[in-house]
Design an enzyme around this catalytic site. Structure first.
Site, short mmCIF file in Angstrom:
data_model
loop_
_atom_site.label_atom_id
_atom_site.label_comp_id
_atom_site.label_asym_id
_atom_site.label_seq_id
_atom_site.Cartn_x
_atom_site.Cartn_y
_atom_site.Cartn_z
N GLU A 11 0.86 -1.20 0.00
CA GLU A 11 0.00 0.00 0.00
C GLU A 11 0.89 1.23 0.00
OE1 GLU A 11 -3.40 -0.17 2.58
OE2 GLU A 11 -3.09 -2.32 2.84
N CYS A 31 -1.68 9.03 3.98
CA CYS A 31 -1.72 8.69 2.56
C CYS A 31 -3.07 9.02 1.96
CB CYS A 31 -1.34 7.23 2.33
SG CYS A 31 -2.12 6.13 3.48
#
Ligand SMILES: Cc1cc2nc3c(=O)[nH]c(=O)nc-3n(C[C@H](O)[C@H](O)[C@H](O)COP(=O)(O)OP(=O)(O)OC[C@H]3O[C@@H](n4cnc5c(N)ncnc54)[C@H](O)[C@@H]3O)c2cc1C
Length: 1012
Positions: A773, A807
């Site tokens: 990720e 993020c």
């Protein structure tokens, strides 16, 4: 000081009966008067909005669509936009009208009746029914009319929540102007209003209602002190002017989150010597709150102690749906009663307390409900309190016949008169419409549904008792309305975030921060086989807000320790993987329980080691707990083999095996949640792991390791390897004995891992599975009809929460041209209201993680200045040993620029203008990343387009694009944001397992066993 509390529960039966008879008598008298008069105009069924309201009450779906349309209408600038929205909300495809409604609409002339009616003017007319508008002349004319009609007034300025300090200043300024304006006019009126004549003297004719949320834009639950200080600064001039003009100031009561703050502010400011005896003051209390009685007795005691007469306006409360839904979403106790009759009964109980304390406080009863009014009158009679000692208050534009009746009975009446523009008044208008059309509301039942007097005057305490008897004899429980049924993984519920409005919770965290400081500078060794391993090298982990403070020293592993950790993990895996899923799940749940036990200490660590502010730190710990509990619950399900297909003579079952041994490479930005999430998923699946946490947050990782050991994780199952990622991390990733890698972090490192893992070495047993990720360049679109208040607040939180170091953070904002200038102006004003400072001061935007990050982001800002217009830059404290970056907004950012394309991971927002929604979508999708995205819009069609076309893993409509909750928002992206896995989602565990299917032919010599 003694507060008389209601004697109702102890009243003897005779007294109770007499009181009830009195209530009925008063109720009948009021009804005789109201029934002789014409009904309230809203329920007249005549005219345009009378018809609409009637329809809304007849069809819930039509009501929702209509009120949503009313809500967006003031923002629509052109008739084309109005007709588009009308069609989108109320066109034939959108509302499946009930047969009766269809007939009604047909008789009125069909949809063209709505289109052709000059709907904006009509809705403005509807709004004017409840609010006075913004024109000075109109305001004073209406107030004068009320005065002539012997009705007193209190004036409120619409526009409840301000998004910036500039707006809060404007709001406070408007109050001063309004006070002067009205005071000048009152002086010219020939006679005082009778409703201001109390046996205790003439009341101030100028009466203002103030909303605290409008006096400070940055209220943070964990920091009521700053909110009180800032709101006080704006209140003092208002109070001084009130003193000079002899005016009365009332504090309205808003959402539950602001209740304690409002009470504290009230008690504090009116205790200041200069305001200790004037101006006249009061506040509203909400009977729908379960803790209202405590607050009421507290306020009365305060008034008695200070010998300060004040007015308590008792209302039922205007935010019932909101309080119920928000508490449920947060898994907090619902602060309001679940049943309307409980609120009504509480209103009566509190009315008694108020009347019993008539010697200390003035009472104002804010209700349109005849039963509630009749109760007050009967109870006052019983207690010998003259009816002109107190007043009734009702809302402007509502319940006209009841107001007339109250005046005819010789009572005092005050109307609550909101003034201001339609746009900021929308929230108020929608609240009134909902209230008037609510199935449970008194007004709709009396005037629209024609309920009988008998029903309307029923004793609410009897209703509650009857309901309780019924419930006791059935399986039902009282569930607040709107409760969505929980359909998630059995046994899992999200960990509630801490409610920092509670003083004891704030105290706990403050103490934990203090205690942690005392322990600064400890050494944290590696952990292999559950044993500490010291090394030669110790890396300091620094507080980003004070770089001289060493939170702790982390041992630095070398290749030798990495190999030793790998050996330990491989040794332990087989036995661990062979344990029943239940046993492994139980260890995870223990870890979750221990994290809950140590919540404050873990939060403190996040604040000081990662620079997370209080709420962000708390959310990270809660998420870590969620991951453990959720994956435990999921593993229990996966642990049971499941039949693939039922066929006679053959049994087919799929089940899962662990992959083996893996390495968990975690980032610093969610230092506990992501590390715990990746590790717990792998471990509960029966794998063994080596934790390789970020260099920036090793102490948090060490604490997690300790919790795994305390929870009973066997030696070697979880190992902690702090050290240089480029050396030990890379070594493990490439190691042939590593079976999987779970990574969250930058694209640069993620791609290297992806590539390295793809290479197979001679003798390697397994193809490596990579859960990867990475980052994002996340975009929110603000449509031209967006709710600007919500969009500004949501974009600021998404872009600058945790300094933009998530993020999921917003970094590209695409605003439709129609709104661009106005939106940008409000966005900048809101950003300018943020406070930058150490994370341990709640409510601040803190430092970025390291000096390097600070320098990199500052350099990017310099690049940005050459690429786009620097629209605004905040200031950061001048603390040389802190890693602050001033929040920064660039405008008119070209799509080709680095600002628009490159991940910055800091408090830097790029704003770009889009011609129309097509272009906005194209701009939003013009990125190599696909992590989160958002869209603020009130166009059903555009919302559907955003849902279908925005390229991202997590799309958020009309809310922040950060703050994913485990199970509710499985999180993760694709393209250069990741491999398409979803942390916190149902399928996540499968990444750490290999599926097996076992097929057995059960047919032997033509004999098939019975189906199992
Ligand atoms: C002058 C004035 C000032 C006001 N100021 C404020 C203020 O500062 N803050 C504020 O919040 N409100 C304020 N209100 C609004 C007030 O709360 C609502 O108008 C009022 O609740 C409507 O009550 P009622 O007695 O007229 O009607 P009713 O129809 O008897 O009561 C409706 C109320 O019952 C409650 N209710 C509805 N359904 C349920 C349920 N299922 N379970 C439990 N309770 C339920 C809700 O409070 C709802 O508003 C004010 C009202 C007036 C008249």
């Amino acid at each position: 000081m003694a507060v008389m509390t209601s004697t109702i529960p102890e009243k003897d039966p005779n007294e109770k009966r007499d009181l009830e008879a009195g209530v009925r008598e008063w109720g009948e008298r009021i009804f005789s008067l109201t029934d002789a008069a014409e009904g309230p105009s809203l329920f007249s069924r005549k005219g345009f909005y009378g018809t609409l309201i009637e329809w809304a009450m007849g069809d819930e779906h039509f009501k929702t669509q209509l009120f949503r349309f009313v809500d967006v209408l003031p923002t629509l600038a052109s008739s084309a936009e109005i007709s588009r929205h009308l069609k989108e909300y109320l066109g034939d495809d959108q509302v499946k009208l009930s047969p009766a409604l269809r007939l009604g609409l047909k008789a009125a002339g069909g949809m063209s009746w709505l289109f052709g009616s000059g709907i904006k003017a009509q809705v403005t007319g509807m709004a004017r029914q409840f609010m006075l508008g913004n024109d000075d002349k109109e305001i004073v004319t209406t107030l004068r009319k009320l005065n002539d009609n012997d009705t007193a007034f209190t004036v409120d300025i619409l526009g409840e929540t301000v998004v910036s300090e500039t707006e809060a200043d404007q709001y406070a300024g408007r109050y001063l102007e309004l006070m002067d304006l009205i005071a000048r006019q009152i002086g010219k009126w020939p006679r005082p209003c009778k409703s201001n004549e109390s046996p205790r003297g003439l009341l101030p004719p100028l009466n203002l209602s103030v909303k605290i949320s409008a006096l400070y834009s940055q209220v943070h639950p964990a920091d009521p002190e700053t909110a009180i200080e800032r709101a006080s600064e704006r209140l003092r001039p208002i109070l001084r002017r009130a003193q000079a003009l002899g005016a009365f100031i009332n504090f309205d009561m808003e959402s539950y989150a602001l209740k304690d703050l409002t009470l504290r502010l009230f008690k504090k400011i009116f205790a200041e010597p200069v305001f200790a005896s004037s101006p006249s003051c009061g506040l509203a209390l909400q009977a729908y709150l379960k803790d209202c009685e405590t607050d009421l007795t507290g306020v009365i005691a305060w008034a008695r102690e200070r010998n300060r007469r004040l007015t308590v306006r008792l209302v039922k409360g205007a935010y019932w749906d909101y309080e119920t839904v928000m508490a449920q979403q947060r898994h907090w106790p619902v602060p309001v009663f679940a049943r309307k009759a409980e609120t009504d009964a509480n209103f009566e109980r509190l009315s008694s307390i108020l009347l019993e304390n008539d010697s200390a406080v003035d009472s104002a009863f804010g209700t349109h409900n005849v039963r509630s009014i009749a109760y007050v009158l009967a109870e006052a009679e019983r207690l010998g309190v003259a009816c002109r000692n107190f007043e009734f208050q009702m809302l402007y534009g509502m319940a006209e016949p009841i107001k007339d009746a109250v005046l005819q009975l010789g009572c005092r009446l005050r109307e609550y008169c909101p003034v201001g523009e339609l746009l900021p008044g929308m929230a108020y208008l929608v609240r009134r419409l909902l209230e008037n059309t609510s199935n449970e509301g008194f007004l709709a039942n009396k005037f629209a549904k024609g309920s009988s007097r008998e029903d309307l005057l029923r004793n609410p305490s009897d209703l509650v008792a009857a309901d309780e008897r019924r419930l006791a004899s059935s399986e039902e429980t009282v569930a607040p309305a709107n409760v969505g049924r929980y359909e998630g993984t059995a046994g899992f519920q999200n960990e509630p975030h801490t409610d920092f409005t509670l003083a004891n919770e704030r105290e706990k965290l403050r103490n934990a921060i203090r205690d942690l400081r005392v322990k600064f500078g400890q050494r944290f060794p590696l952990i292999i086989n559950n044993k500490p391993i010291s090394t030669h090298d110790w890396h300091p982990s620094l507080n980003p807000a004070h770089q001289q403070e060493v939170v702790g020293y982390a041992a630095q592993a070398t290749i030798a320790e990495a190999d030793s950790a790998l050996g330990a993990a491989r040794m332990a895996q087989e036995k661990w993987g062979g344990k029943p899923a239940e046993e492994r799940a139980a260890v995870l749940e223990k870890v979750a329980g221990l994290m809950r036990r140590d919540k404050a200490a873990l939060c403190a660590l996040e604040v000081l080691e990662a620079g997370k502010n209080w709420s962000e730190a708390d959310a990270d710990v809660a998420e870590a707990i969620d991951f453990c509990n959720f994956y435990a619950a999921e593993m229990r399900l996966l642990g049971k083999p499941h039949r693939t297909q039922a066929v006679a003579g053959e049994s087919n079952f799929q089940h899962w095996w662990p992959r083996g041994t893996g390495v968990i490479v975690a980032p610093w930005n969610f230092p506990l949640a992501i590390l715990a999430g990746m590790a717990s998923a792998a471990v509960v699946a029966g794998n063994s792991v080596i934790l390789k946490p970020s260099d920036q947050t090793p102490v948090i990782a060490a604490r997690l390791m300790e919790l795994f050991i305390e929870a009973g994780s066997p030696p070697g199952v979880v190992n902690l390897l702090t050290g240089p990622g480029g050396v030990v991390g890379a070594h493990l990733v490439a190691h042939p004995q590593i079976d999987f890698i779970a990574f969250t972090g930058s694209k640069e490192v993620g791609l290297k891992i992806w590539e390295a893992a793809a290479r197979t070495a001679a003798g390697q047993a397994n193809l490596k599975k990579v859960v990867c990720e990475m980052g994002g360049k996340n975009c929110i679109i603000v449509d031209s009809d967006a709710d600007m208040d919500e969009a500004v607040v949501g974009c600021i939180a998404s872009a600058f929460g945790y300094q933009g170091q998530k993020c999921s953070a917003l970094s590209r904002l695409v605003v439709l041209a129609d709104n661009y200038d106005k939106f940008l102006e409000r966005l900048i004003a809101a950003a300018a209201s943020l406070r930058v400072g150490p994370a341990e001061e709640p409510g601040t935007i803190g430092p970025v993680i390291t000096r390097d990050a600070q320098q990199r982001i500052l350099a990017m800002i310099e690049t940005g200045k050459r690429e786009a217009r620097l629209a605004w830059q905040g200031t950061a404290p001048n603390t040389p040993d802190a890693c602050y970056v001033p929040p920064t907004i660039f405008a008119e950012v070209p799509p080709a620029s680095r600002l628009f394309r490159q991940e910055i991971f800091g408090p830097v927002l790029a704003v770009t203008k889009a011609r129309d929604f097509d272009e906005a979508l194209a701009l939003a999708n013009d990125s190599e990343f696909a992590l989160t995205a958002g869209c603020y819009s009130r166009s059903p069609v555009n919302i559907e387009r955003a849902k279908a076309e925005m390229v991202c893993g997590n799309l958020y409509i009309n809310r922040t694009c950060t703050g994913a909750a485990v199970e509710r928002h499985p999180f993760g992206g694709f393209k250069m944001s990741g491999g398409g896995t979803k942390a916190g989602g149902r399928e996540y565990l499968q990444n750490f397992l290999v599926p097996r299917v076992v097929t057995e032919n059960c047919l032997r010599r033509g004999f098939a066993p019975a189906e199992e």
